[in-house]
Design an enzyme around this catalytic site. Structure first.
Site, PDB file in Angstrom:
ATOM      1  N   HIS A   1       0.845  -1.205   0.000  1.00 33.86           N
ATOM      2  CA  HIS A   1       0.000   0.000   0.000  1.00 33.86           C
ATOM      3  C   HIS A   1       0.869   1.240   0.000  1.00 33.86           C
ATOM      4  O   HIS A   1       0.441   2.315  -0.404  1.00 33.86           O
ATOM      5  CB  HIS A   1      -0.939   0.003   1.208  1.00 33.86           C
ATOM      6  CG  HIS A   1      -0.262   0.199   2.521  1.00 33.86           C
ATOM      7  ND1 HIS A   1       0.461  -0.806   3.154  1.00 33.86           N
ATOM      8  CD2 HIS A   1      -0.163   1.287   3.331  1.00 33.86           C
ATOM      9  CE1 HIS A   1       0.944  -0.342   4.282  1.00 33.86           C
ATOM     10  NE2 HIS A   1       0.594   0.920   4.419  1.00 33.86           N
TER      11      HIS A   1
ATOM     12  N   LYS B   1       9.353  -2.571   3.860  1.00 37.39           N
ATOM     13  CA  LYS B   1      10.446  -2.522   4.831  1.00 37.39           C
ATOM     14  C   LYS B   1      10.360  -3.715   5.766  1.00 37.39           C
ATOM     15  O   LYS B   1       9.267  -4.113   6.181  1.00 37.39           O
ATOM     16  CB  LYS B   1      10.328  -1.226   5.654  1.00 37.39           C
ATOM     17  CG  LYS B   1      11.567  -0.908   6.479  1.00 37.39           C
ATOM     18  CD  LYS B   1      12.603  -0.223   5.634  1.00 37.39           C
ATOM     19  CE  LYS B   1      13.861   0.087   6.437  1.00 37.39           C
ATOM     20  NZ  LYS B   1      14.640  -1.130   6.770  1.00 37.39           N
TER      21      LYS B   1
ATOM     22  N   LYS C   1       3.006  -2.274  11.926  1.00 34.66           N
ATOM     23  CA  LYS C   1       3.948  -1.471  12.713  1.00 34.66           C
ATOM     24  C   LYS C   1       4.281  -0.166  11.995  1.00 34.66           C
ATOM     25  O   LYS C   1       4.258   0.915  12.605  1.00 34.66           O
ATOM     26  CB  LYS C   1       5.227  -2.282  12.958  1.00 34.66           C
ATOM     27  CG  LYS C   1       6.247  -1.646  13.861  1.00 34.66           C
ATOM     28  CD  LYS C   1       7.509  -2.498  13.943  1.00 34.66           C
ATOM     29  CE  LYS C   1       7.239  -3.888  14.443  1.00 34.66           C
ATOM     30  NZ  LYS C   1       8.476  -4.688  14.594  1.00 34.66           N
TER      31      LYS C   1
ATOM     32  N   LYS D   1       9.557  -8.950   5.107  1.00 33.26           N
ATOM     33  CA  LYS D   1      10.460  -9.633   6.039  1.00 33.26           C
ATOM     34  C   LYS D   1      11.238 -10.678   5.263  1.00 33.26           C
ATOM     35  O   LYS D   1      10.760 -11.212   4.245  1.00 33.26           O
ATOM     36  CB  LYS D   1       9.685 -10.314   7.165  1.00 33.26           C
ATOM     37  CG  LYS D   1      10.518 -10.526   8.426  1.00 33.26           C
ATOM     38  CD  LYS D   1      10.725  -9.227   9.176  1.00 33.26           C
ATOM     39  CE  LYS D   1      11.494  -9.463  10.472  1.00 33.26           C
ATOM     40  NZ  LYS D   1      11.602  -8.229  11.264  1.00 33.26           N
TER      41      LYS D   1
ATOM     42  N   SER E   1      15.416   3.356  11.180  1.00 31.35           N
ATOM     43  CA  SER E   1      15.732   2.921   9.820  1.00 31.35           C
ATOM     44  C   SER E   1      15.158   3.894   8.790  1.00 31.35           C
ATOM     45  O   SER E   1      15.775   4.176   7.764  1.00 31.35           O
ATOM     46  CB  SER E   1      15.165   1.519   9.566  1.00 31.35           C
ATOM     47  OG  SER E   1      16.021   0.524  10.076  1.00 31.35           O
TER      48      SER E   1
END
Length: 476
Positions: free
Chosen positions: A66, A71, A95, A107, A364
């Site tokens: 989206h 990440k 998150k 991931k 990050s």
């Protein structure tokens, strides 16, 4: 290890998602679109090591696009599997939405025990894994940006970044292909401590509201609170260090692979961390009492319990015996869905993982922005801030002399005030602001809706609503 009759980690994430969306009114089909994982790539590759070819299996999962890039970290562990990676990718989506970093969730993982290989061998394996991902744009500054996770760190991220550069020699933004790099290789100050620092800021945000603290049966501030930490790796160490050094907490127990060590007067975290690095465990640490069955220490009386290592350490087998009134999930998924229900019925307050360990992805994000802007944070304004502060202090001194007040500023205050904000100070400021804002968004839902019992559901409601809004604003 969770009992066999309990849902898996992935099933737990789905169950918690379902609890939240049952309280929402999403358009038909959108719930399923947000729930499902978009894609998972499985790679098997060979590396010649020790006179033979060894084959490794790795994964990179993309849960939601989206927003792009997506990440999420890359972990090296023998426990890596597709279900785990997809569950972690989903958590990354929620998150990132909760803390408002402009990423989708991803991931990755490699099924390997990094302790079995020396540095040269591990570099060859990491570079080959990175090569397989890079050539499919599963590592790319604009599409998919990994970071460190369990079993990886700055060293591995530097290898991955260099491998991407070798394959994309004209990409001026190559450094942004991965975060968590060493400072000398395009990293950012404060990234190593970020997740642990985020845990500290999350607790500080919670303790700013006496009515929230009262829900856990606690009172006052963090000062003097007894804390047990499970896992003194990067996250657990920094969380414990900052809470004890800066907030006055007593770290009364630390659980590691070989057992646990306890001390009701408070453990010396730096000394214990050094002992673990030297010996590989907590046994024989002179500053506390060794407990061979470390998992039992999870049940010891304390004010705050911080599971900071593995999934599922609080489960159906031990949840009823957990005595901590406040749990903050520094790891991903340390409390299973079954245990979560037991603890909620007991009145235990859980600060959920998707919020509590978001410090890493937040910093990050700062590193990614730094790499894209090609300038160190603080470089443009630091000396100007210092010059402005000098002007103010000089004027105060002049006014004092003219009025014969004869007051003086302390040397400590002057030194601190004159120092302009550098990269580390700005990173910490940005992280603190992010954690405060995200907590406030959760607690607003928690306090304003009678059908929201806990912070976990509140966090899911906030994040899912933001993901849904993003999908609705574009063609799916």
């Amino acid at each position: 290890m969770s009992p066999s009759n309990e849902p898996s980690f992935r099933q737990s994430v789905d169950l918690m998602f379902t609890r939240a969306v049952a309280l929402m009114d999403l358009p038909p089909g959108l719930e399923e679109k947000i729930r499902v994982c978009n894609a998972t790539y499985t790679v098997r590759f060979g590396v010649r090591l020790r006179g033979e070819v060894k084959t490794f299996t790795g994964y990179r999962s993309v849960h939601s696009e989206h927003m792009e890039p997506v990440k999420g970290g890359i972990r090296f562990s023998m426990g890596v599997n597709q279900d785990e990676v997809e569950a972690l990718a989903a958590l990354m989506t929620y998150k990132c939405a909760l803390v408002e970093t402009p990423f989708g969730g991803s991931k990755g993982g490699l099924c390997i025990d990094p302790r079995e290989y020396d540095a040269e061998e591990l570099e060859k394996i990491t570079r080959r894994f990175a090569y397989e991902l890079c050539k499919r744009d599963l590592i790319n500054p604009a599409q998919n940006v990994p970071a460190p996770d369990m079993g990886t760190g700055e060293r591995e991220m530097a290898w991955i970044a260099d491998q991407y550069r070798r394959m994309n020699t004209t990409d001026i933004n190559a450094a942004a292909c991965v975060t968590g790099k060493p400072p000398h290789a395009g990293g950012i100050a404060g990234r190593v401590e970020a997740t642990g620092r985020g845990v500290q800021y999350a607790l500080q945000a919670y303790f700013r509201y006496p009515e929230d603290v009262a829900k856990s049966g606690l009172t006052g501030t963090l000062d003097g609170k007894r804390v047990i930490v499970q896992g003194l790796g990067n996250v657990g160490y920094h969380a414990a260090k900052f809470l004890s050094d800066e907030d006055g907490c007593l770290i009364t127990g630390v659980i590691e692979r070989d057992g646990a060590v306890t001390n009701e007067a408070g453990l010396d975290i730096d000394a214990l961390h050094a002992h673990i690095r030297e010996t590989g465990g907590v046994k024989d640490f002179p500053g506390g009492e060794f407990v061979s069955h470390g998992a039992h220490v999870l049940e010891n009386p304390c004010d705050i319990l911080i599971p900071a290592a593995l999934e599922g350490v609080i489960n159906l087998d031990n949840a009823a015996r957990i005595s901590a009134p406040l749990i903050i999930e520094a790891a991903n998924g340390p409390v299973t869905a079954g245990a979560d229900e037991i603890l909620r019925k007991k009145g235990t307050v859980i600060i959920p993982d998707m919020y509590a360990n978001a410090g890493g992805v937040t910093v990050s994000y700062f590193e990614w922005v730094k790499n894209l802007s090609h300038i160190r944070f603080g470089r443009m304004q630091r000396r100007q801030e210092e010059a402005s502060h000098v002007l103010l202090l000089d004027e105060l001194k002049r006014l004092s002399a003219d009025s014969q007040l004869n007051w003086q500023l302390s040397d400590g205050f002057t030194k601190k005030y004159l120092k302009g904000a550098g990269e580390l100070e700005l990173v910490r400021s940005g992280l603190d602001d992010t954690m405060r804002g995200a907590y406030d968004s959760m607690r607003e839902v928690w306090h304003s809706r009678n059908d929201v019992e806990d912070l976990r559901v509140a966090a899911y409601l906030v994040s899912i609503a933001r993901v849904a809004t993003s999908y609705q604003s574009k063609a799916l």
